[in-house]
Design a protein around this motif. Sequence first.
Motif, PDB file in Angstrom:
ATOM      1  N   PRO A  51       0.799  -1.227   0.000  1.00  0.00           N
ATOM      2  CA  PRO A  51       0.000   0.000   0.000  1.00  0.00           C
ATOM      3  C   PRO A  51       0.831   1.277   0.000  1.00  0.00           C
ATOM      4  O   PRO A  51       0.429   2.280  -0.592  1.00  0.00           O
ATOM      5  CB  PRO A  51      -0.870  -0.119   1.250  1.00  0.00           C
ATOM      6  CG  PRO A  51      -0.296  -1.190   2.064  1.00  0.00           C
ATOM      7  CD  PRO A  51       0.514  -2.064   1.154  1.00  0.00           C
ATOM      8  N   LYS A  52       1.987   1.291   0.617  1.00  0.00           N
ATOM      9  CA  LYS A  52       2.841   2.491   0.634  1.00  0.00           C
ATOM     10  C   LYS A  52       3.274   2.842  -0.785  1.00  0.00           C
ATOM     11  O   LYS A  52       3.197   3.996  -1.202  1.00  0.00           O
ATOM     12  CB  LYS A  52       4.059   2.261   1.528  1.00  0.00           C
ATOM     13  CG  LYS A  52       5.144   3.332   1.405  1.00  0.00           C
ATOM     14  CD  LYS A  52       5.026   4.371   2.474  1.00  0.00           C
ATOM     15  CE  LYS A  52       6.187   5.317   2.532  1.00  0.00           C
ATOM     16  NZ  LYS A  52       6.168   6.387   1.555  1.00  0.00           N
ATOM     17  N   ARG A  53       3.725   1.848  -1.533  1.00  0.00           N
ATOM     18  CA  ARG A  53       4.165   2.079  -2.913  1.00  0.00           C
ATOM     19  C   ARG A  53       3.012   2.620  -3.767  1.00  0.00           C
ATOM     20  O   ARG A  53       3.181   3.576  -4.516  1.00  0.00           O
ATOM     21  CB  ARG A  53       4.706   0.780  -3.515  1.00  0.00           C
ATOM     22  CG  ARG A  53       5.146   0.909  -4.947  1.00  0.00           C
ATOM     23  CD  ARG A  53       5.728  -0.444  -5.450  1.00  0.00           C
ATOM     24  NE  ARG A  53       5.745  -0.458  -6.871  1.00  0.00           N
ATOM     25  CZ  ARG A  53       4.761  -0.932  -7.657  1.00  0.00           C
ATOM     26  NH1 ARG A  53       3.696  -1.472  -7.135  1.00  0.00           N
ATOM     27  NH2 ARG A  53       4.872  -0.891  -8.962  1.00  0.00           N
ATOM     28  N   SER A 104      -0.426   5.364   7.539  1.00  0.00           N
ATOM     29  CA  SER A 104       0.960   4.944   7.602  1.00  0.00           C
ATOM     30  C   SER A 104       1.089   3.450   7.340  1.00  0.00           C
ATOM     31  O   SER A 104       0.111   2.708   7.375  1.00  0.00           O
ATOM     32  CB  SER A 104       1.537   5.253   8.982  1.00  0.00           C
ATOM     33  OG  SER A 104       0.929   4.402   9.950  1.00  0.00           O
ATOM     34  N   GLU A 105       2.326   3.024   7.120  1.00  0.00           N
ATOM     35  CA  GLU A 105       2.606   1.598   6.957  1.00  0.00           C
ATOM     36  C   GLU A 105       2.286   0.845   8.242  1.00  0.00           C
ATOM     37  O   GLU A 105       1.875  -0.306   8.193  1.00  0.00           O
ATOM     38  CB  GLU A 105       4.071   1.387   6.573  1.00  0.00           C
ATOM     39  CG  GLU A 105       4.356   1.735   5.137  1.00  0.00           C
ATOM     40  CD  GLU A 105       5.764   1.392   4.731  1.00  0.00           C
ATOM     41  OE1 GLU A 105       5.958   0.308   4.165  1.00  0.00           O
ATOM     42  OE2 GLU A 105       6.660   2.229   5.004  1.00  0.00           O
ATOM     43  N   GLU A 106       2.470   1.494   9.383  1.00  0.00           N
ATOM     44  CA  GLU A 106       2.207   0.860  10.674  1.00  0.00           C
ATOM     45  C   GLU A 106       0.791   0.291  10.738  1.00  0.00           C
ATOM     46  O   GLU A 106       0.562  -0.797  11.244  1.00  0.00           O
ATOM     47  CB  GLU A 106       2.411   1.864  11.803  1.00  0.00           C
ATOM     48  CG  GLU A 106       2.085   1.309  13.182  1.00  0.00           C
ATOM     49  CD  GLU A 106       2.203   2.356  14.278  1.00  0.00           C
ATOM     50  OE1 GLU A 106       1.888   2.004  15.421  1.00  0.00           O
ATOM     51  OE2 GLU A 106       2.588   3.519  13.989  1.00  0.00           O
ATOM     52  N   PHE A 107      -0.171   1.037  10.203  1.00  0.00           N
ATOM     53  CA  PHE A 107      -1.566   0.598  10.221  1.00  0.00           C
ATOM     54  C   PHE A 107      -1.972  -0.095   8.924  1.00  0.00           C
ATOM     55  O   PHE A 107      -3.095  -0.559   8.805  1.00  0.00           O
ATOM     56  CB  PHE A 107      -2.488   1.777  10.509  1.00  0.00           C
ATOM     57  CG  PHE A 107      -2.212   2.403  11.843  1.00  0.00           C
ATOM     58  CD1 PHE A 107      -2.525   1.732  13.016  1.00  0.00           C
ATOM     59  CD2 PHE A 107      -1.603   3.636  11.925  1.00  0.00           C
ATOM     60  CE1 PHE A 107      -2.246   2.295  14.253  1.00  0.00           C
ATOM     61  CE2 PHE A 107      -1.325   4.204  13.155  1.00  0.00           C
ATOM     62  CZ  PHE A 107      -1.641   3.532  14.324  1.00  0.00           C
ATOM     63  N   ALA A 117      -9.227   4.952   0.163  1.00  0.00           N
ATOM     64  CA  ALA A 117      -8.159   4.339   0.950  1.00  0.00           C
ATOM     65  C   ALA A 117      -7.433   3.268   0.155  1.00  0.00           C
ATOM     66  O   ALA A 117      -8.032   2.569  -0.667  1.00  0.00           O
ATOM     67  CB  ALA A 117      -8.739   3.719   2.223  1.00  0.00           C
ATOM     68  N   ILE A 118      -6.154   3.145   0.423  1.00  0.00           N
ATOM     69  CA  ILE A 118      -5.330   2.048  -0.084  1.00  0.00           C
ATOM     70  C   ILE A 118      -4.919   1.268   1.144  1.00  0.00           C
ATOM     71  O   ILE A 118      -4.310   1.814   2.068  1.00  0.00           O
ATOM     72  CB  ILE A 118      -4.112   2.570  -0.866  1.00  0.00           C
ATOM     73  CG1 ILE A 118      -4.594   3.364  -2.079  1.00  0.00           C
ATOM     74  CG2 ILE A 118      -3.208   1.413  -1.262  1.00  0.00           C
ATOM     75  CD1 ILE A 118      -3.492   4.073  -2.829  1.00  0.00           C
ATOM     76  N   MET A 119      -5.294  -0.010   1.159  1.00  0.00           N
ATOM     77  CA  MET A 119      -5.128  -0.817   2.367  1.00  0.00           C
ATOM     78  C   MET A 119      -4.325  -2.084   2.078  1.00  0.00           C
ATOM     79  O   MET A 119      -4.336  -2.591   0.965  1.00  0.00           O
ATOM     80  CB  MET A 119      -6.503  -1.185   2.918  1.00  0.00           C
ATOM     81  CG  MET A 119      -7.354   0.051   3.209  1.00  0.00           C
ATOM     82  SD  MET A 119      -9.087  -0.319   3.517  1.00  0.00           S
ATOM     83  CE  MET A 119      -8.967  -1.102   5.110  1.00  0.00           C
ATOM     84  N   LYS A 120      -3.672  -2.582   3.107  1.00  0.00           N
ATOM     85  CA  LYS A 120      -2.865  -3.797   2.998  1.00  0.00           C
ATOM     86  C   LYS A 120      -3.762  -4.997   2.713  1.00  0.00           C
ATOM     87  O   LYS A 120      -4.717  -5.259   3.432  1.00  0.00           O
ATOM     88  CB  LYS A 120      -2.083  -4.014   4.299  1.00  0.00           C
ATOM     89  CG  LYS A 120      -1.228  -5.259   4.321  1.00  0.00           C
ATOM     90  CD  LYS A 120      -0.029  -5.113   3.424  1.00  0.00           C
ATOM     91  CE  LYS A 120       0.884  -6.326   3.561  1.00  0.00           C
ATOM     92  NZ  LYS A 120       1.791  -6.438   2.457  1.00  0.00           N
ATOM     93  N   ASP A 171      -2.866   2.610 -12.837  1.00  0.00           N
ATOM     94  CA  ASP A 171      -2.001   3.003 -11.727  1.00  0.00           C
ATOM     95  C   ASP A 171      -0.784   2.083 -11.666  1.00  0.00           C
ATOM     96  O   ASP A 171      -0.585   1.243 -12.550  1.00  0.00           O
ATOM     97  CB  ASP A 171      -2.778   3.070 -10.406  1.00  0.00           C
ATOM     98  CG  ASP A 171      -3.221   1.724  -9.867  1.00  0.00           C
ATOM     99  OD1 ASP A 171      -2.707   0.658 -10.310  1.00  0.00           O
ATOM    100  OD2 ASP A 171      -4.096   1.719  -8.971  1.00  0.00           O
ATOM    101  N   ALA A 172       0.028   2.221 -10.643  1.00  0.00           N
ATOM    102  CA  ALA A 172       1.283   1.476 -10.517  1.00  0.00           C
ATOM    103  C   ALA A 172       1.077  -0.028 -10.417  1.00  0.00           C
ATOM    104  O   ALA A 172       1.996  -0.796 -10.672  1.00  0.00           O
ATOM    105  CB  ALA A 172       2.066   1.970  -9.296  1.00  0.00           C
TER     106      ALA A 172
END
Length: 145
Positions: free
Chosen positions: A17-19, A35-38, A62-65, A129-130
Amino acid sequence: MSLIDGVGGAFLFSEDPKRLADWYTEHLGVDFEGSEEFGAFYVRYVAADPDDAAWVMDTTFAIMKAKRPVPRMSPNEGTEQGDMYGDQPFMINLRVRDLEAVLRHLAERGVEPLRRDDEGYALFAWIRDAEGNRVELYQPRPDAA
């Protein structure tokens, strides 16, 4: 009477998700919180209810893991006939004020539209998108409604 007040959110699931959030920030200027943490990055778009100004509605993008690998289309899959709808499990539609400016900005970053359309009431363009998700860019024409 509608039982639905609006769309509460649109969620993309990603193995990184960060990328993906960084791609949306760089290419489309989306200013995410999170954040990556969440494992989630999100932005809220807020609008007032036209029938009750005291009622504020928001939509979250939202972009989620992802909890498992996410199936992806190949870069050219689904675009042979030029039909942009119905061949993938979801598509995000992002409203823009100046489609030409957004497309110029994307071109400077190596992103070209898959297709463009003028439907009279609005202008449309589709990009990837990416992670290869097809994204619809939409510039409404308020005077065409």
